[in-house]
Write an enzyme that holds these catalytic residues in place. Structure first.
Site, PDB file in Angstrom:
ATOM      1  N   CYS A 133       0.836  -1.207   0.000  1.00 49.40           N
ATOM      2  CA  CYS A 133       0.000   0.000   0.000  1.00 49.40           C
ATOM      3  C   CYS A 133       0.868   1.254   0.000  1.00 49.40           C
ATOM      4  CB  CYS A 133      -0.918  -0.014   1.223  1.00 49.40           C
ATOM      5  SG  CYS A 133      -1.922   1.467   1.359  1.00 49.40           S
ATOM      6  N   CYS A 136      -0.487   4.101   2.216  1.00 51.43           N
ATOM      7  CA  CYS A 136      -0.256   3.929   3.659  1.00 51.43           C
ATOM      8  C   CYS A 136       1.217   4.169   4.005  1.00 51.43           C
ATOM      9  CB  CYS A 136      -0.589   2.513   4.127  1.00 51.43           C
ATOM     10  SG  CYS A 136      -2.050   1.800   3.385  1.00 51.43           S
ATOM     11  N   ASP A 137       2.127   3.663   3.189  1.00 50.91           N
ATOM     12  CA  ASP A 137       3.537   3.589   3.605  1.00 50.91           C
ATOM     13  C   ASP A 137       4.489   4.478   2.815  1.00 50.91           C
ATOM     14  OD1 ASP A 137       2.686   1.595   5.329  1.00 50.91           O
ATOM     15  OD2 ASP A 137       3.073  -0.004   3.897  1.00 50.91           O
TER      16      ASP A 137
END
Ligand code: NAP
Length: 311
Positions: A133, A136-137
Site C-alpha cells: 500500500c 499507507c507507507d
C-alpha cells in the site's frame, strides 16, 4: 439474539451502496466490516474515474461519505469479522468473534485482498520495507530508490503516488507489455522517476532488519542479478476474501462467489456484489452498481417470503 432483515458483509463500495438501498427500503440492515470503511478504496490515494468528481476524490473521503450516507438512512455499522454463516429457521445465523445475529437475507460484499508474491524474505520483511500500500507507507520511503512489482493499474497508480516521496522507482514486470490502462501508462512513461525492468520476476527479498536487496531473474534469458533497494511495493492482483464462505456458498476455482445474473448465490436469500463475485468488473463504480442490484434482489426476495408467509 438480535435479528435483521439484511446482513451486508463488507464495507466497500458494493457493501455501502447495498446498505443505502436496503435502509432506504426500510429493511433493518446490519453491515459488518472487519477493518476500516471503504475496503480497498480507502487505501487508494485518489479516485479519478468515479462520476461526479471531476477533480477526483481521495479514497478515504469517498469511503467516509459512503458510510455516513448508509448510516443516515438507518444502517447499523459494526466493525466485526464474520467467522461463520449457517442456515437456520428459514434464515441465517451469523457468528462473529463478538456475537451472533439472526438474518433473513445476506449480501456478500467482502471484496478481495492483495496477493503476495510468495518468495523468500517477503513475509519476514513485511512492514520493514515490503509493502502492499503506497498510500499507507509511501512517506516512509522519502528520497529512497524502490521497486514496484506488477504491470496493472494498481502498480502504476501506486507507483505514481510514490514519486511524491522517492528518488526513483523500478517497475519490475514479468512480461514486456503492461496491463494498465493507457492513461496511466502515459503518465508513468512521462515521469522521469520511473524505470521499467521487463520480462523479470523477483525471486528473493533480502535484508537484515529491513529490505536492502532484491534478487531478479529475467524469464527470457534466465539471467539473475541483484538490485539494491530501500523498499519493495507489490501490486500483483488480488485474492477474494471468501475463506469463511467455503462450504456455505458455491465458489469458482479461484475462490470467487458464483452468482446468477440476478446476483443470487447458490443459497437462496444470499446475494453477492462487487469484487468478491465471479465475473465482476473490478472498478468502484461497478461495485456500487452491483451493490444496488443485490439490494433490490434481496428486497424482492424478502417481499416474496412475506407474501408466502401471509398465505
Ligand atoms: P491486475 O490488473 O490483475 O494486474 C496484476 C499485475 O500483476 C499484472 O500485470 C500481472 O502480470 C502481474 N502479476 C500477477 N501475478 C504475478 C506474479 N505472481 N508475479 C509477478 N507478477 C504478477 O491487478 P491490479 O493492478 O491490482 O488491478 C486489479 C483491478 O482493479 C483491475 O481490474 C484494475 O483495472 C482495477 N484498478 C483500477 C484502477 C483505476 O481505475 N485507476 C486502479 C487500480 C486498480 P500479467 O500482466 O502478466 O498478468
Amino acid at each position: 439474539m438480535v435479528s435483521y432483515d439484511v446482513l451486508i458483509v463488507g464495507g466497500g463500495g458494493a457493501g455501502f451502496t447495498a446498505a443505502i438501498y436496503t435502509s432506504r427500503a426500510k429493511l433493518t440492515t446490519l453491515l459488518l466490516e472487519k477493518q476500516t470503511p471503504g475496503g480497498q478504496i480507502a487505501l487508494t490515494d485518489m479516485v479519478e474515474n468515479y462520476p461526479g468528481f471531476p477533480e477526483g476524490i481521495t479514497g478515504l473521503d469517498i469511503s467516509k461519505r459512503m458510510e455516513e450516507q448508509a448510516k443516515r438512512y438507518g444502517t447499523e455499522v459494526r466493525y466485526e469479522e464474520v467467522k461463520l454463516i449457517e442456515k437456520q429457521n428459514g434464515g441465517f445465523q451469523v457468528n462473529t468473534a463478538q456475537g451472533s445475529y439472526q438474518m433473513r437475507s445476506i449480501i456478500l460484499a467482502t471484496g478481495a485482498s492483495f496477493r503476495m508474491l510468495g518468495v523468500p524474505g517477503e513475509r519476514e520483511l513485511t512492514g520493514r520495507g515490503v509493502s502492499y500500500c503506497a498510500t499507507c507507507d509511501g512517506a516512509f520511503f522519502k528520497n529512497k530508490e524502490v521497486v514496484v512489482v506488477g504491470g496493472g493499474d494498481s502498480a502504476l497508480q501506486e507507483g505514481l503516488f510514490l514519486t511524491r516521496f522517492v528518488n526513483g522507482l523500478s517497475v519490475v514486470h514479468r512480461r514486456g507489455k503492461l496491463r494498465a490502462s493507457p492513461i496511466l501508462q502515459d503518465r508513468a512513461r512521462e515521469n522521469p522517476k520511473f524505470r521499467f525492468v521487463w520480462d523479470t520476476v523477483v525471486t528473493r527479498i533480502e535484508g537484515k532488519n529491513k529490505v536492502e536487496n532484491v534478487r531478479l531473474k529475467n524469464v527470457r534469458t534466465g539471467e539473475e542479478n541483484d538490485l539494491k533497494t530501500g523498499g519493495i511495493f507489490i501490486f500483483i492482483g488480488h485474492v477474494p476474501a471468501t475463506e469463511f464462505l467455503k462450504g456455505f456458498v458455491e465458489l469458482d476455482e479461484k475462490g470467487y462467489v458464483k452468482t446468477s445474473d440476478k446476483l443470487e448465490t447458490s443459497v437462496s436469500g444470499v446475494f453477492a456484489a462487487g469484487e468478491v463475485r465471479a465475473g465482476a468488473v473490478k472498478q468502484l463504480v461497478s461495485a456500487c452498481g452491483e451493490g444496488c442490484e443485490a439490494a433490490l434482489a434481496a428486497q424482492a426476495y424478502l417481499e416474496q417470503l412475506d407474501l408466502v408467509s401471509k398465505k
